[in-house]
Scaffold this active site. Structure first.
Site, mmCIF file in Angstrom:
data_model
loop_
_atom_site.group_PDB
_atom_site.id
_atom_site.type_symbol
_atom_site.label_atom_id
_atom_site.label_comp_id
_atom_site.label_asym_id
_atom_site.label_seq_id
_atom_site.Cartn_x
_atom_site.Cartn_y
_atom_site.Cartn_z
ATOM 1 N N TYR A 160 1.076 -1.190 -0.122
ATOM 2 C CA TYR A 160 0.222 0.125 -0.085
ATOM 3 C C TYR A 160 1.024 1.220 -0.006
ATOM 4 O O TYR A 160 2.116 1.503 0.426
ATOM 5 C CB TYR A 160 -0.721 -0.011 1.507
ATOM 6 C CG TYR A 160 -0.863 0.098 2.406
ATOM 7 C CD1 TYR A 160 -0.029 0.931 3.212
ATOM 8 C CD2 TYR A 160 -0.681 -1.241 3.416
ATOM 9 C CE1 TYR A 160 0.830 1.413 4.478
ATOM 10 C CE2 TYR A 160 0.570 -1.584 4.233
ATOM 11 C CZ TYR A 160 0.985 -0.577 5.095
ATOM 12 O OH TYR A 160 1.495 0.025 5.893
ATOM 13 N N HIS A 173 3.669 -6.647 4.382
ATOM 14 C CA HIS A 173 3.571 -7.168 5.375
ATOM 15 C C HIS A 173 2.790 -7.566 6.910
ATOM 16 O O HIS A 173 1.413 -7.225 5.833
ATOM 17 C CB HIS A 173 4.646 -6.019 6.342
ATOM 18 C CG HIS A 173 4.018 -5.004 6.425
ATOM 19 N ND1 HIS A 173 3.545 -3.536 5.279
ATOM 20 C CD2 HIS A 173 3.550 -3.954 7.527
ATOM 21 C CE1 HIS A 173 3.244 -3.064 5.860
ATOM 22 N NE2 HIS A 173 2.538 -3.161 7.091
HETATM 23 FE FE LIG Z 1 0.942 -1.530 8.480
#
Ligand SMILES: [Fe+2]
Length: 253
Positions: A160, A173
């Protein structure tokens, strides 16, 4: 000094106890509090030397996480917390929590939070114009077993953007939090996936000393893969010592 003012048997047992100090180990493992390329650390990093407060009886006798019953049946399976299955690549993420001597750490609360497959958190502060998934909250928790093991079923989070710099994207992650023997003992870190091309462009990953970065990257684990159903990744967390997992003072984006 420890034990003063504690009445009864507990006070007698703790009289003369010298609480063990807990300090941040400067062994080249953890990221600095101020990492200029990770811009928001400039605002929250202390500008004066840290004052280490000695831990006392509060930490030794304070409330602990009480009981397995607080962890629900589906808390560790992020794909079964709603009416349908979330979109995304299904994963098994597992590992062990170990102390600095390689011994397992049992009964530790492990919590995870992550973005959905499109890279969007179910959080009011997330403005990324990617779709939310009605079947994915992105929160999980479990307690480690007697051998220090944990296991989550989830989906692979998406990358993102995060506006730290031009065209800034976080590598995929999963955030991890571990509670220790007292509520003041909380450790936070992030797990990454092997081979991510965004590693070289991520100031959060890059703030971790180079020699320690590989400890934040899970290993693809064919043995943990469930045939025809989910890929497996292994992520062991070492709390202290030369092989310890890099930990954050606060969780980042
Ligand atoms: Fe994050």
């Amino acid at each position: 000094m420890a034990g003063r003012g504690v009445p009864g048997r507990v006070g007698e047992e703790l009289a003369g106890t010298v609480p063990r100090g807990y300090r941040r180990v400067g062994d080249g493992t953890h990221p600095p509090l101020d990492s200029p390329a990770y811009r928001s650390t400039r605002l929250r990093a202390p500008t004066r030397p840290l004052v280490m407060l000695p831990h006392g009886l509060t930490e030794l006798t304070g409330p602990l996480l009480a009981g397995h019953e607080l962890v629900g049946q589906f808390d560790a399976d992020l794909t079964r917390q709603h009416g349908g299955e979330p979109l995304g690549e299904r994963l098994v993420v597992h590992g062990r929590v170990l102390d600095g001597d390689g011994h397992p750490v049992p009964d530790t609360l492990v919590e995870v939070w992550q973005a959905n497959a499109a890279g969007r958190y179910r959080h009011g502060g997330d403005r990324h114009p990617a779709p939310l998934d009605p079947n994915f909250t992105g929160l999980g928790r479990c307690l480690t077993g007697a051998d220090g093991s944990y296991r989550f079923v989830t989906i692979k989070p998406g990358a993102y953007p995060w506006r730290n710099h031009d065209n800034a994207w976080r590598p995929a992650h999963i955030h991890f939090s571990l509670f220790g023997r007292a509520f003041v003992q909380r450790l936070v870190t992030q797990m990454y996936f092997p081979g991510d091309p965004l590693f070289a462009h991520d100031p959060i990953f890059g703030a971790v000393p180079a020699a320690a970065r590989t400890r934040l990257v899970a290993a693809f684990d064919l043995a943990a893969t469930v045939e025809g159903w989910a890929l497996g990744y292994r992520f062991d967390i070492v709390l202290r010592g030369r092989g310890s997992t890099p930990l954050e003072p606060e969780h980042g984006p």
